[in-house]
Scaffold this active site. Structure first.
Site, mmCIF file in Angstrom:
data_model
loop_
_atom_site.group_PDB
_atom_site.id
_atom_site.type_symbol
_atom_site.label_atom_id
_atom_site.label_comp_id
_atom_site.label_asym_id
_atom_site.label_seq_id
_atom_site.Cartn_x
_atom_site.Cartn_y
_atom_site.Cartn_z
ATOM 1 N N CYS A 109 0.813 -1.229 0.000
ATOM 2 C CA CYS A 109 0.000 0.000 0.000
ATOM 3 C C CYS A 109 0.845 1.278 0.000
ATOM 4 O O CYS A 109 0.343 2.342 -0.347
ATOM 5 C CB CYS A 109 -0.958 0.018 1.178
ATOM 6 S SG CYS A 109 -2.164 -1.304 1.116
ATOM 7 N N ASN A 169 -9.912 0.197 -0.314
ATOM 8 C CA ASN A 169 -8.450 0.270 -0.284
ATOM 9 C C ASN A 169 -7.908 -0.368 -1.566
ATOM 10 O O ASN A 169 -7.999 -1.583 -1.749
ATOM 11 C CB ASN A 169 -7.954 -0.468 0.967
ATOM 12 C CG ASN A 169 -6.437 -0.468 1.087
ATOM 13 O OD1 ASN A 169 -5.723 -0.134 0.147
ATOM 14 N ND2 ASN A 169 -5.947 -0.878 2.242
ATOM 15 N N HIS A 178 -3.413 7.645 1.958
ATOM 16 C CA HIS A 178 -3.821 6.295 1.559
ATOM 17 C C HIS A 178 -5.223 6.042 2.104
ATOM 18 O O HIS A 178 -5.518 6.378 3.252
ATOM 19 C CB HIS A 178 -2.817 5.295 2.136
ATOM 20 C CG HIS A 178 -3.207 3.871 1.923
ATOM 21 N ND1 HIS A 178 -3.623 3.399 0.694
ATOM 22 C CD2 HIS A 178 -3.249 2.801 2.771
ATOM 23 C CE1 HIS A 178 -3.903 2.113 0.804
ATOM 24 N NE2 HIS A 178 -3.677 1.737 2.043
HETATM 25 N N1 COA Z 1 -19.055 -7.068 9.319
HETATM 26 C C1 COA Z 1 -19.527 -7.257 10.571
HETATM 27 N N2 COA Z 1 -18.740 -7.547 11.622
HETATM 28 C C2 COA Z 1 -17.416 -7.632 11.388
HETATM 29 C C3 COA Z 1 -16.859 -7.456 10.098
HETATM 30 C C4 COA Z 1 -17.732 -7.170 9.049
HETATM 31 N N3 COA Z 1 -17.301 -6.983 7.778
HETATM 32 N N4 COA Z 1 -15.521 -7.592 10.189
HETATM 33 C C5 COA Z 1 -15.242 -7.860 11.473
HETATM 34 N N5 COA Z 1 -16.396 -7.889 12.195
HETATM 35 C C6 COA Z 1 -16.582 -8.166 13.601
HETATM 36 C C7 COA Z 1 -15.416 -8.914 14.198
HETATM 37 O O1 COA Z 1 -15.546 -10.302 13.938
HETATM 38 C C8 COA Z 1 -15.576 -8.585 15.665
HETATM 39 O O2 COA Z 1 -16.572 -9.392 16.197
HETATM 40 P P1 COA Z 1 -16.382 -10.047 17.668
HETATM 41 O O3 COA Z 1 -16.290 -8.858 18.598
HETATM 42 O O4 COA Z 1 -17.623 -10.861 17.824
HETATM 43 O O5 COA Z 1 -15.113 -10.832 17.593
HETATM 44 C C9 COA Z 1 -16.120 -7.159 15.645
HETATM 45 O O6 COA Z 1 -16.634 -6.948 14.324
HETATM 46 C C10 COA Z 1 -15.067 -6.119 15.913
HETATM 47 O O7 COA Z 1 -13.916 -6.457 15.178
HETATM 48 P P2 COA Z 1 -12.683 -5.527 15.123
HETATM 49 O O8 COA Z 1 -11.625 -6.194 14.302
HETATM 50 O O9 COA Z 1 -12.340 -5.072 16.496
HETATM 51 O O10 COA Z 1 -13.291 -4.296 14.330
HETATM 52 P P3 COA Z 1 -12.588 -2.968 13.989
HETATM 53 O O11 COA Z 1 -13.400 -1.851 14.471
HETATM 54 O O12 COA Z 1 -11.132 -2.997 14.334
HETATM 55 O O13 COA Z 1 -12.675 -2.964 12.406
HETATM 56 C C11 COA Z 1 -11.272 -3.338 10.509
HETATM 57 C C12 COA Z 1 -12.047 -3.984 11.647
HETATM 58 C C13 COA Z 1 -10.611 -4.444 9.704
HETATM 59 C C14 COA Z 1 -12.237 -2.565 9.653
HETATM 60 C C15 COA Z 1 -10.224 -2.391 11.116
HETATM 61 O O14 COA Z 1 -9.490 -3.060 12.105
HETATM 62 C C16 COA Z 1 -9.260 -1.843 10.119
HETATM 63 O O15 COA Z 1 -9.629 -1.117 9.217
HETATM 64 N N6 COA Z 1 -7.976 -2.143 10.270
HETATM 65 C C17 COA Z 1 -6.936 -1.601 9.458
HETATM 66 C C18 COA Z 1 -6.991 -2.275 8.137
HETATM 67 C C19 COA Z 1 -6.070 -1.650 7.190
HETATM 68 O O16 COA Z 1 -5.952 -0.462 7.141
HETATM 69 N N7 COA Z 1 -5.415 -2.499 6.417
HETATM 70 C C20 COA Z 1 -4.629 -2.130 5.351
HETATM 71 C C21 COA Z 1 -3.490 -1.297 5.743
HETATM 72 S S1 COA Z 1 -2.746 -0.821 4.280
#
Ligand code: COA
Length: 333
Positions: A115, A280, A250
């Site tokens: 990325c 993304n 980004h």
């Molecule tokens: N729909 C519904 N629920 C979802 C889900 C989706 N698409 N994806 C994850 N969940 C759930 C999880 O399973 C978790 O459930 P649980 O509490 O029962 O275990 C809950 O939502 C919270 O998960 P969490 O991972 O804490 O959510 P979050 O607020 O951190 O959001 C991301 C998840 C992936 C959106 C976030 O962590 C993120 O954007 N991370 C950075 C990713 C990124 O930038 N990557 C590329 C870098 S270049």
């Protein structure tokens, strides 16, 4: 004689026509449009057709960038293509693009910083232009991330999309600042945080060819690294956040972008956001956003623009530039 200044003289982008909405995911996964919008800022993303590969997207973005720079492929000395999703293991996707464009004078190579790839590529291109080893470069970020996704994983599949963005970078004797300060960084100890375990030379029993990510940890590290990186570039340039006309970050998660804007004290009207429409797109994310900002009239001659990205590796980096495309085009004649 002073060293030449590297300036952007054209931008272009391309996104596949197929739109995949949050509702499309909600139709087969335990997720919802509201969860995805609230937690990520994404409404929809573009998905390449089975016939489209990274080079196809890159060629279309590059042609638009050349057109906006008033140049032809024959004017280009080199192509640097940032991608983590090449058409083939080898040769490089940049070579395929060079042939398709008919840029027969141009060297061509791929650069993989996932990325952060476009920021890395711009940093390399800036050094080549300033050292006099290249006069006109095409710098491209192009990805077909959809091929790396496990469509049954709601934690990753909803985040990514496909696209390509390109810029023409030229050596200028008249531009004052152009690409000012670029800083790129890496910390390979975190390689597992976002990775694709298959498709390379490492044979792994558990390996699948699909992207895996530790979302929460990635989120925290991304926020911290991006903040440190932009502040490092601003301080090295002697520029305060208030002097920035446009931040082009980004597009990984709207909450990461909001946190960065808050830290810099930048109002959101000075931040380019298009994650809602593309998700993304990895190395394509920053150049697509930059091209849209230019075409929407959000960039004027003299605008101070800050680019920043974080990605797998982990890698990150930022760059400060002044928009001087018109000055360079006029002095070329
Ligand atoms: N729909 C519904 N629920 C979802 C889900 C989706 N698409 N994806 C994850 N969940 C759930 C999880 O399973 C978790 O459930 P649980 O509490 O029962 O275990 C809950 O939502 C919270 O998960 P969490 O991972 O804490 O959510 P979050 O607020 O951190 O959001 C991301 C998840 C992936 C959106 C976030 O962590 C993120 O954007 N991370 C950075 C990713 C990124 O930038 N990557 C590329 C870098 S270049």
């Amino acid at each position: 004689m002073n060293a030449p200044v590297a300036v952007i003289t054209g931008t272009g982008s391309y996104a596949p026509s197929r739109v995949m909405t949050n509702e499309d995911f909600a139709s087969y996964l335990e997720t919802s449009d509201s969860w995805i919008r609230e937690r990520t800022g994404i409404r929809e993303r573009r998905i390449a057709s089975p016939e489209e590969a990274t080079s196809d997207l890159a060629v279309l973005a590059a042609r638009k960038a050349l057109e906006s720079a008033d140049l032809t492929p024959k004017d280009i000395d080199g192509i640097i293509l940032a991608t983590a999703t090449p058409d083939l293991l080898f040769p490089s996707t940049a070579c395929l693009v060079q042939a398709r464009l008919g840029a027969d004078k141009a060297f061509a190579f791929d650069l993989n910083a996932v990325c952060s790839g476009f920021i890395y590529a711009m940093s390399v291109a800036k050094s080549m232009v300033e050292s006099g080893s290249a006069r006109r470069l095409l710098v491209i970020g192009s990805e077909v991330m959809s091929r790396t996704l496990d469509w049954s994983d709601r934690g990753t599949s909803i985040l990514f999309g496909d696209g390509a963005g390109a810029v023409v970078l030229e050596a200028s004797a008249t531009a004052k600042r152009g690409l000012e300060t670029f800083r790129i960084r890496a910390d390979g100890r975190y390689w597992e945080m976002i990775h694709v375990p298959g498709g390379g030379s490492r044979i792994s029993e558990k390996g699948t060819p699909y992207l895996r990510m530790k979302g929460g940890e990635t989120f925290k590290l991304a926020v911290r690294s991006l903040q440190e990186s932009v502040l490092e570039v601003l301080s090295a340039s002697g520029v305060s956040p208030g002097e920035i006309d446009l931040l082009v970050p980004h597009q990984a998660n709207i909450r990461i972008i909001d946190a960065l804007a808050t830290r810099l004290g930048l109002p959101m009207d000075k931040v380019m956001v298009n994650i809602d429409r593309y998700g993304n797109t990895s190395a394509a994310s920053v150049p697509v956003a930059l091209d849209e900002a230019v075409r929407e009239g959000r960039v004027a001659e003299g605008s101070r623009i800050l680019l920043t990205a974080f990605g797998s590796g982990v890698t990150w980096g930022s760059g400060l530039l002044t928009w001087e495309a018109e000055l360079q085009k006029r002095s070329r004649l």
